[in-house]
Scaffold this active site. Structure first.
Site, PDB file in Angstrom:
ATOM      1  N   ASP A 199       4.130 -64.658  52.699  1.00  0.00           N
ATOM      2  CA  ASP A 199       3.830 -65.675  51.517  1.00  0.00           C
ATOM      3  C   ASP A 199       3.003 -66.572  52.221  1.00  0.00           C
ATOM      4  O   ASP A 199       3.320 -67.303  53.042  1.00  0.00           O
ATOM      5  CB  ASP A 199       5.106 -66.198  50.880  1.00  0.00           C
ATOM      6  CG  ASP A 199       4.809 -67.099  49.828  1.00  0.00           C
ATOM      7  OD1 ASP A 199       3.934 -67.995  50.296  1.00  0.00           O
ATOM      8  OD2 ASP A 199       5.448 -67.338  48.989  1.00  0.00           O
ATOM      9  N   HIS A 200       1.656 -66.497  51.680  1.00  0.00           N
ATOM     10  CA  HIS A 200       0.679 -67.291  52.441  1.00  0.00           C
ATOM     11  C   HIS A 200       0.807 -68.645  52.335  1.00  0.00           C
ATOM     12  O   HIS A 200       0.560 -69.581  53.480  1.00  0.00           O
ATOM     13  CB  HIS A 200      -0.695 -67.042  52.335  1.00  0.00           C
ATOM     14  CG  HIS A 200      -1.405 -67.378  50.977  1.00  0.00           C
ATOM     15  ND1 HIS A 200      -1.126 -66.791  49.749  1.00  0.00           N
ATOM     16  CD2 HIS A 200      -2.176 -68.782  50.764  1.00  0.00           C
ATOM     17  CE1 HIS A 200      -1.754 -67.648  48.771  1.00  0.00           C
ATOM     18  NE2 HIS A 200      -2.360 -68.737  49.474  1.00  0.00           N
ATOM     19  N   HIS A 251       5.344 -68.565  45.773  1.00  0.00           N
ATOM     20  CA  HIS A 251       4.914 -69.755  46.432  1.00  0.00           C
ATOM     21  C   HIS A 251       5.758 -70.961  45.969  1.00  0.00           C
ATOM     22  O   HIS A 251       6.308 -71.749  46.980  1.00  0.00           O
ATOM     23  CB  HIS A 251       3.432 -69.851  46.127  1.00  0.00           C
ATOM     24  CG  HIS A 251       2.326 -68.912  46.311  1.00  0.00           C
ATOM     25  ND1 HIS A 251       2.858 -68.078  47.616  1.00  0.00           N
ATOM     26  CD2 HIS A 251       1.460 -68.337  45.722  1.00  0.00           C
ATOM     27  CE1 HIS A 251       1.651 -67.157  47.602  1.00  0.00           C
ATOM     28  NE2 HIS A 251       1.109 -67.418  46.631  1.00  0.00           N
TER      29      HIS A 251
HETATM   30  C1  BG6 Z   1      -2.326 -65.908  45.291  1.00  0.00           C
HETATM   31  C2  BG6 Z   1      -2.126 -65.744  43.742  1.00  0.00           C
HETATM   32  O1  BG6 Z   1      -0.987 -65.781  46.023  1.00  0.00           O
HETATM   33  O2  BG6 Z   1      -2.487 -67.601  45.491  1.00  0.00           O
HETATM   34  C3  BG6 Z   1      -3.584 -66.334  43.131  1.00  0.00           C
HETATM   35  O3  BG6 Z   1      -2.068 -64.327  43.556  1.00  0.00           O
HETATM   36  C4  BG6 Z   1      -3.790 -67.766  43.707  1.00  0.00           C
HETATM   37  O4  BG6 Z   1      -3.425 -66.117  41.831  1.00  0.00           O
HETATM   38  C5  BG6 Z   1      -3.631 -68.159  44.915  1.00  0.00           C
HETATM   39  O5  BG6 Z   1      -4.958 -68.257  43.078  1.00  0.00           O
HETATM   40  C6  BG6 Z   1      -3.590 -69.360  45.399  1.00  0.00           C
HETATM   41  O6  BG6 Z   1      -3.797 -69.647  46.719  1.00  0.00           O
HETATM   42  P1  BG6 Z   1      -4.328 -70.929  47.575  1.00  0.00           P
HETATM   43  O7  BG6 Z   1      -4.060 -70.770  48.933  1.00  0.00           O
HETATM   44  O8  BG6 Z   1      -5.729 -71.049  46.995  1.00  0.00           O
HETATM   45  O9  BG6 Z   1      -3.467 -72.061  46.926  1.00  0.00           O
END
Ligand code: BG6
Length: 490
Positions: free
Chosen positions: A177-178, A240
């Site tokens: 989960d980044h 997230h």
């Molecule tokens: C991803 C989603 O996990 O996270 C995307 O699939 C979203 O839809 C993205 O745009 C948002 O990540 P960040 O790091 O740009 O906030």
């Protein structure tokens, strides 16, 4: 002095989806960043795998382009060293062909870390894992990383976990989960557990409510095909936003050891009050963007981007969430996320309670309750809103000011992308920032009743104009409780 990490042990990182968008935009640039700082040991290889027929040289050219496009100030020597590590193998997962070439490539390196990264559609998780097993490519030192979405509901997530789990043991599975790799998200743990200041206040006696906003200005663009099968609840909230909620709400883990942290997050997920259909009606809002102006220009609506005017997929969700435990009783957590909103901002607002009694005369002004705002992006930092005396002579007047700690100003350091940390943690075998199987399934157990009610009522999401803060019912959701969404310009 910047932190110079110790080099990793030797590894082979095998990236399935090697010619995909995530590899181009995120994985290759993230990996490259670890080269000039000496984080990647000499004997490490990156093996890109995809269906296309490419030579190593052709792939390296493509990878170099990805890095030059996404990294500022590329060091040409480091880039040269990095590209030499990369090799390319063509495997057609759908046709189940080409595995022998991968076997050959990996042969003789059974004793080095073998990390598989599945940057592919989840439909391929099963076939890839099974083939890796059948071809005896999974060693003691193997691990596998899978990207979300892990399933589209509790049942399918369970199936994915079963399939991957039939080939890899849980300690070898890294569910990414980044958001957990973002610098400020980890700072949340430092803030809570490396300071004594907040813990005594971190409960229902002192906190009125919590808000978590993850707002984007982008639309769905080229991802419309995937997105339309997912929607904001599955794409953002299930993972997230719930992970952020866990980090705010969890008890202090015993240590940073993976299972200590994950056990505490799991308890929070299990304590989320399941929504009945009536609660879903009252406590959730879903929206879908229409045309408007966003990020400085006119933009099309979701249905036009998708080319299908019947879709009921939500691009915005707001929800009022209860955590049924001692610490958080009667402290609502308001979550909201959406695409094509007014600005790109992700932040957590901890709204404290009012002072119990004012000793000041009414003309001293209103005493605003304290607020701790943790900004995850952009302009990462922490801001504490406190009341002070307005400086100067005359009668006592009060003023609200921010104690502002914007990290870019405080530390003149580049914030590494989340993937840099997560890939390196995976290589090192540290699972603290990855989701355990039971966490994923517990998150779905809370999401499923919402999905089920939404599909049952068959209502369309509320439309909202691109470039706004979502449908007006999202504002009503919080305002009917006498509260408002935090607005930076307040
Ligand atoms: C991803 C989603 O996990 O996270 C995307 O699939 C979203 O839809 C993205 O745009 C948002 O990540 P960040 O790091 O740009 O906030």
């Amino acid at each position: 002095m910047p932190n110079r990490p110790a080099p990793t042990d030797p590894f082979d990182l095998v990236v399935f989806g090697g010619t995909g968008d995530l590899t181009y935009r995120k994985l290759l640039p993230a990996l490259y960043h670890r080269e000039p700082v000496g984080h990647i040991c000499e004997d490490a290889r990156i093996i890109a795998v995809s269906r296309r027929q490419l030579t190593d040289e052709e792939y390296r050219e493509w990878a170099g382009k990805a890095i030059c496009e996404h990294v500022k100030d590329v060091d040409q020597d480091a880039l040269g060293r990095f590209l030499k590590r990369i090799q390319y193998v063509s495997v057609d997962v759908a046709q189940n062909t080409g595995w022998e070439a991968l076997e050959e490539k990996l042969a003789g390196r059974e004793d080095v870390i073998r990390a598989f990264y599945l940057s592919v559609s989840p439909d391929f998780f099963g076939p890839i894992c099974s083939a890796l097993g059948e071809h005896n490519l999974v060693t003691e030192k193997s691990r596998v990383t899978i990207e979300k979405p892990i399933g589209k509901d509790g049942t399918s997530a369970h199936e994915v976990n079963e399939t991957v789990g039939s080939v890899f043991k849980e300690h070898q599975i890294f569910r990414i989960d980044h958001y957990l790799g973002k610098e400020t998200v980890q700072n949340l743990m430092a803030l809570r557990f490396a300071n004594v200041l907040f813990e005594p206040l971190w409960n229902s006696a002192h906190i009125d409510h919590v808000q978590i906003t993850v707002a984007e200005t982008l639309g769905v663009e080229s991802r419309a095909g995937y997105y339309d099968t997912a929607g904001a609840l599955r794409d953002m909230v299930q993972n997230h936003l719930l992970q952020l909620l866990c980090l705010v709400a969890m008890e202090a883990p015993e240590s940073m050891a993976p299972d200590s942290v994950r056990d505490e997050k799991l308890k929070v997920l299990k304590a989320l009050r399941r929504m009945t259909p009536e609660m879903v009606e009252r406590n959730t809002v879903r929206g879908q963007y229409r045309s408007g102006a966003s990020a400085g220009g006119a933009v099309r609506g979701y249905l036009e981007e998708l080319g299908n005017d019947t879709s009921t997929t939500e691009t915005f969700v707001a929800a009022k969430v209860d955590i049924a435990n001692w610490r958080w009783a009667n402290v609502p957590f308001y979550l909201r996320t959406g695409k094509r909103l007014a600005s790109r901002v992700s932040e957590i607002t901890i709204q404290f309670k009012d002072v119990p009694h004012s000793i000041f005369l009414p003309d001293a002004g209103r005493i605003a309750a304290n607020k701790l705002v943790i900004r995850l992006q952009p302009d990462e930092g922490v801001k504490m809103q406190v009341m002070i005396k307005d400086p100067g002579p005359g009668s006592m007047r009060l003023r609200e000011v921010p104690l502002d700690m914007t990290f870019a100003e405080a530390f003149n350091a580049r914030h590494p992308d989340a993937y840099e940390r997560l890939i390196m943690d995976m290589i090192r075998g540290n699972q603290t920032l990855f989701m355990r199987r039971d966490e994923v399934e517990a998150a779905w157990a809370w999401i499923d009743p919402i999905l089920s009610h939404w599909s049952h009522v068959k209502e369309s999401p509320k439309p909202y104009t691109s470039g706004t803060w979502g449908p007006s019912s999202s504002i009503a959701l919080i305002e009917r409780d006498g509260r408002t969404w935090h607005d930076e310009s307040d």
